[in-house]
Each structure stands twice: as C-alpha cells, then as structure tokens.
Design a protein around this motif. Structure first.
Motif, PDB file in Angstrom:
ATOM      1  N   MET A 297       0.849  -1.166   0.000  1.00  0.00           N
ATOM      2  CA  MET A 297       0.000   0.000   0.000  1.00  0.00           C
ATOM      3  C   MET A 297       0.894   1.228   0.000  1.00  0.00           C
ATOM      4  N   PRO A 298       1.182   1.753  -1.146  1.00  0.00           N
ATOM      5  CA  PRO A 298       2.021   2.942  -1.135  1.00  0.00           C
ATOM      6  C   PRO A 298       1.350   4.066  -0.351  1.00  0.00           C
ATOM      7  N   HIS A 299       2.159   4.801   0.383  1.00  0.00           N
ATOM      8  CA  HIS A 299       1.679   6.013   1.041  1.00  0.00           C
ATOM      9  C   HIS A 299       2.450   7.161   0.420  1.00  0.00           C
ATOM     10  N   LEU A 300       1.760   7.958  -0.354  1.00  0.00           N
ATOM     11  CA  LEU A 300       2.341   9.051  -1.122  1.00  0.00           C
ATOM     12  C   LEU A 300       2.011  10.345  -0.397  1.00  0.00           C
TER      13      LEU A 300
ATOM     14  N   ARG B 222      -2.942   9.009  -8.263  1.00  0.00           N
ATOM     15  CA  ARG B 222      -3.258   7.570  -8.239  1.00  0.00           C
ATOM     16  C   ARG B 222      -3.143   6.950  -9.631  1.00  0.00           C
ATOM     17  N   GLU B 223      -3.688   7.627 -10.632  1.00  0.00           N
ATOM     18  CA  GLU B 223      -3.624   7.094 -11.993  1.00  0.00           C
ATOM     19  C   GLU B 223      -2.178   6.997 -12.480  1.00  0.00           C
ATOM     20  N   CYS B 224      -1.397   8.013 -12.201  1.00  0.00           N
ATOM     21  CA  CYS B 224       0.006   8.024 -12.613  1.00  0.00           C
ATOM     22  C   CYS B 224       0.778   6.901 -11.916  1.00  0.00           C
ATOM     23  N   PHE B 225       0.601   6.774 -10.598  1.00  0.00           N
ATOM     24  CA  PHE B 225       1.305   5.724  -9.864  1.00  0.00           C
ATOM     25  C   PHE B 225       0.933   4.353 -10.413  1.00  0.00           C
ATOM     26  N   SER B 226      -0.345   4.120 -10.633  1.00  0.00           N
ATOM     27  CA  SER B 226      -0.814   2.838 -11.156  1.00  0.00           C
ATOM     28  C   SER B 226      -0.189   2.530 -12.514  1.00  0.00           C
ATOM     29  N   GLU B 227      -0.167   3.528 -13.381  1.00  0.00           N
ATOM     30  CA  GLU B 227       0.384   3.346 -14.731  1.00  0.00           C
ATOM     31  C   GLU B 227       1.890   3.085 -14.698  1.00  0.00           C
ATOM     32  N   VAL B 228       2.626   3.929 -14.023  1.00  0.00           N
ATOM     33  CA  VAL B 228       4.090   3.808 -14.023  1.00  0.00           C
ATOM     34  C   VAL B 228       4.548   2.582 -13.251  1.00  0.00           C
ATOM     35  N   MET B 229       3.932   2.330 -12.105  1.00  0.00           N
ATOM     36  CA  MET B 229       4.380   1.243 -11.237  1.00  0.00           C
ATOM     37  C   MET B 229       3.673  -0.081 -11.517  1.00  0.00           C
ATOM     38  N   ASP B 230       2.785  -0.096 -12.510  1.00  0.00           N
ATOM     39  CA  ASP B 230       2.158  -1.332 -12.976  1.00  0.00           C
ATOM     40  C   ASP B 230       1.426  -2.063 -11.850  1.00  0.00           C
ATOM     41  N   THR B 231       0.443  -1.366 -11.265  1.00  0.00           N
ATOM     42  CA  THR B 231      -0.324  -1.928 -10.157  1.00  0.00           C
ATOM     43  C   THR B 231      -1.724  -1.323 -10.167  1.00  0.00           C
ATOM     44  N   GLY B 232      -2.584  -1.790  -9.284  1.00  0.00           N
ATOM     45  CA  GLY B 232      -3.936  -1.243  -9.163  1.00  0.00           C
ATOM     46  C   GLY B 232      -3.941   0.096  -8.439  1.00  0.00           C
ATOM     47  N   THR B 233      -5.154   0.597  -8.130  1.00  0.00           N
ATOM     48  CA  THR B 233      -5.264   1.897  -7.463  1.00  0.00           C
ATOM     49  C   THR B 233      -5.927   1.826  -6.086  1.00  0.00           C
ATOM     50  N   ASP B 234      -6.644   0.753  -5.778  1.00  0.00           N
ATOM     51  CA  ASP B 234      -7.437   0.708  -4.547  1.00  0.00           C
ATOM     52  C   ASP B 234      -6.603   0.711  -3.276  1.00  0.00           C
ATOM     53  N   HIS B 235      -5.338   0.390  -3.372  1.00  0.00           N
ATOM     54  CA  HIS B 235      -4.480   0.313  -2.183  1.00  0.00           C
ATOM     55  C   HIS B 235      -3.579   1.541  -2.021  1.00  0.00           C
ATOM     56  N   ILE B 236      -3.748   2.546  -2.880  1.00  0.00           N
ATOM     57  CA  ILE B 236      -2.872   3.724  -2.872  1.00  0.00           C
ATOM     58  C   ILE B 236      -3.401   4.762  -1.884  1.00  0.00           C
ATOM     59  N   ALA B 237      -2.572   5.129  -0.906  1.00  0.00           N
ATOM     60  CA  ALA B 237      -2.910   6.163   0.075  1.00  0.00           C
ATOM     61  C   ALA B 237      -2.179   7.453  -0.297  1.00  0.00           C
ATOM     62  N   VAL B 238      -2.894   8.577  -0.211  1.00  0.00           N
ATOM     63  CA  VAL B 238      -2.317   9.887  -0.532  1.00  0.00           C
ATOM     64  C   VAL B 238      -2.592  10.837   0.622  1.00  0.00           C
ATOM     65  N   SER B 239      -1.545  11.533   1.069  1.00  0.00           N
ATOM     66  CA  SER B 239      -1.683  12.578   2.088  1.00  0.00           C
ATOM     67  C   SER B 239      -1.248  13.902   1.484  1.00  0.00           C
ATOM     68  N   ILE B 240      -2.048  14.933   1.736  1.00  0.00           N
ATOM     69  CA  ILE B 240      -1.670  16.308   1.370  1.00  0.00           C
ATOM     70  C   ILE B 240      -1.672  17.102   2.666  1.00  0.00           C
ATOM     71  N   ARG B 241      -0.515  17.652   2.984  1.00  0.00           N
ATOM     72  CA  ARG B 241      -0.394  18.462   4.195  1.00  0.00           C
ATOM     73  C   ARG B 241      -0.068  19.896   3.794  1.00  0.00           C
ATOM     74  N   GLU B 242      -0.898  20.817   4.273  1.00  0.00           N
ATOM     75  CA  GLU B 242      -0.708  22.237   3.965  1.00  0.00           C
ATOM     76  C   GLU B 242      -0.090  22.939   5.175  1.00  0.00           C
ATOM     77  N   TYR B 243       0.985  23.669   4.910  1.00  0.00           N
ATOM     78  CA  TYR B 243       1.683  24.416   5.950  1.00  0.00           C
ATOM     79  C   TYR B 243       1.679  25.902   5.616  1.00  0.00           C
ATOM     80  N   ASP B 244       2.039  26.711   6.593  1.00  0.00           N
ATOM     81  CA  ASP B 244       2.215  28.140   6.360  1.00  0.00           C
ATOM     82  C   ASP B 244       3.410  28.372   5.440  1.00  0.00           C
ATOM     83  N   LYS B 245       3.460  29.512   4.820  1.00  0.00           N
ATOM     84  CA  LYS B 245       4.478  29.867   3.828  1.00  0.00           C
ATOM     85  C   LYS B 245       5.901  29.569   4.298  1.00  0.00           C
ATOM     86  N   TYR B 246       6.241  29.931   5.522  1.00  0.00           N
ATOM     87  CA  TYR B 246       7.628  29.834   5.973  1.00  0.00           C
ATOM     88  C   TYR B 246       7.909  28.549   6.764  1.00  0.00           C
TER      89      TYR B 246
END
Length: 130
Positions: free
Chosen positions: A1-4, A25-49
C-alpha cells in the motif's frame, strides 16, 4: 500500500486536491504497474515559511514528497514517477519543479497492512487486493 505524502506551504482548494489525488493515483498505477485501490495519498498544507529547500527563496512555494512504496521497482521506473509527479504538482499547485524535493522509502510488501490482509511483494501487472 504505497503512502504518497505531499507537503506544501500554501493552501489549495478542495477541487484542486480532488483532481490532484486522482491524477497521482492514476500516474502511480500506470508507471508502477499496479492497481489503485491500495494507494494512500496525504496532502499536508503548511504556512508559507514552514517548509524550505536550500536552493529556493523563503518566499517561494515548496513541495516536499515522501513516497513509501514496496521494493522491487527499477531506478528508471522510480525516476519516471518522480518526474511525472513533479509535473502533476506544478500543474495542480503551481509549484515549479526546482522547488520540489522527492524521497522514496522502500519496504517489503508485508510492511503494508489493510484490514483484509498485508500485501505481498510487488509483481508486475498485479492487483494487490485480489
């Protein structure tokens, strides 16, 4: 389960995040030759500095990426993924490539667990949840 994991020093709209996650998810699946249902993605937003890269100005937008993946992919595949992810970050978040930094951390398949099972070692063309 990749965690991106993507850390950015700016706020982005919900719609932008939704589009970004789909593209990642689509890019990871295509390049890494795997499905998408197990792909975890985190987006963390921080202050500018709160994030920096030595070669960027402190006022610049930054993206730091940490990709936890299963071992077994070639350096060529990892490099292709890195460059494609940098384009997706640029196109969705407006962060230029020189202000992005990406790190891969590779794990054995058994290090990734879902409620159904742990993952096996990576194999080309697999669907790890089957």
């Amino acid at each position: 389960m990749p965690h991106l994991q993507f850390e950015i020093n700016k706020k982005v709209a919900k719609e932008t995040k939704e589009n970004f996650v789909i593209e990642i998810r689509e890019c990871f699946s295509e390049v890494m030759d795997t499905g998408t249902d197990h792909i975890a993605v985190s987006i963390r937003e921080y202050d500018k500095y709160s994030l920096s890269i030595g070669r960027a100005d402190f006022k610049d937008d930054i993206c730091l990426m940490n990709l936890d993946i299963r071992e077994g992919r070639t350096i060529e595949k990892r490099r292709e993924l890195a460059l494609r992810f940098m384009d997706i970050v640029k196109n969705n978040f407006g962060i230029i490539q020189k202000n992005q930094y990406l790190t891969f951390t590779e794990h054995k398949g058994e290090d990734f667990h879902l409620v159904e099972k742990y993952l096996a070692s990576w194999e080309s063309g697999e669907d790890p949840l089957v």
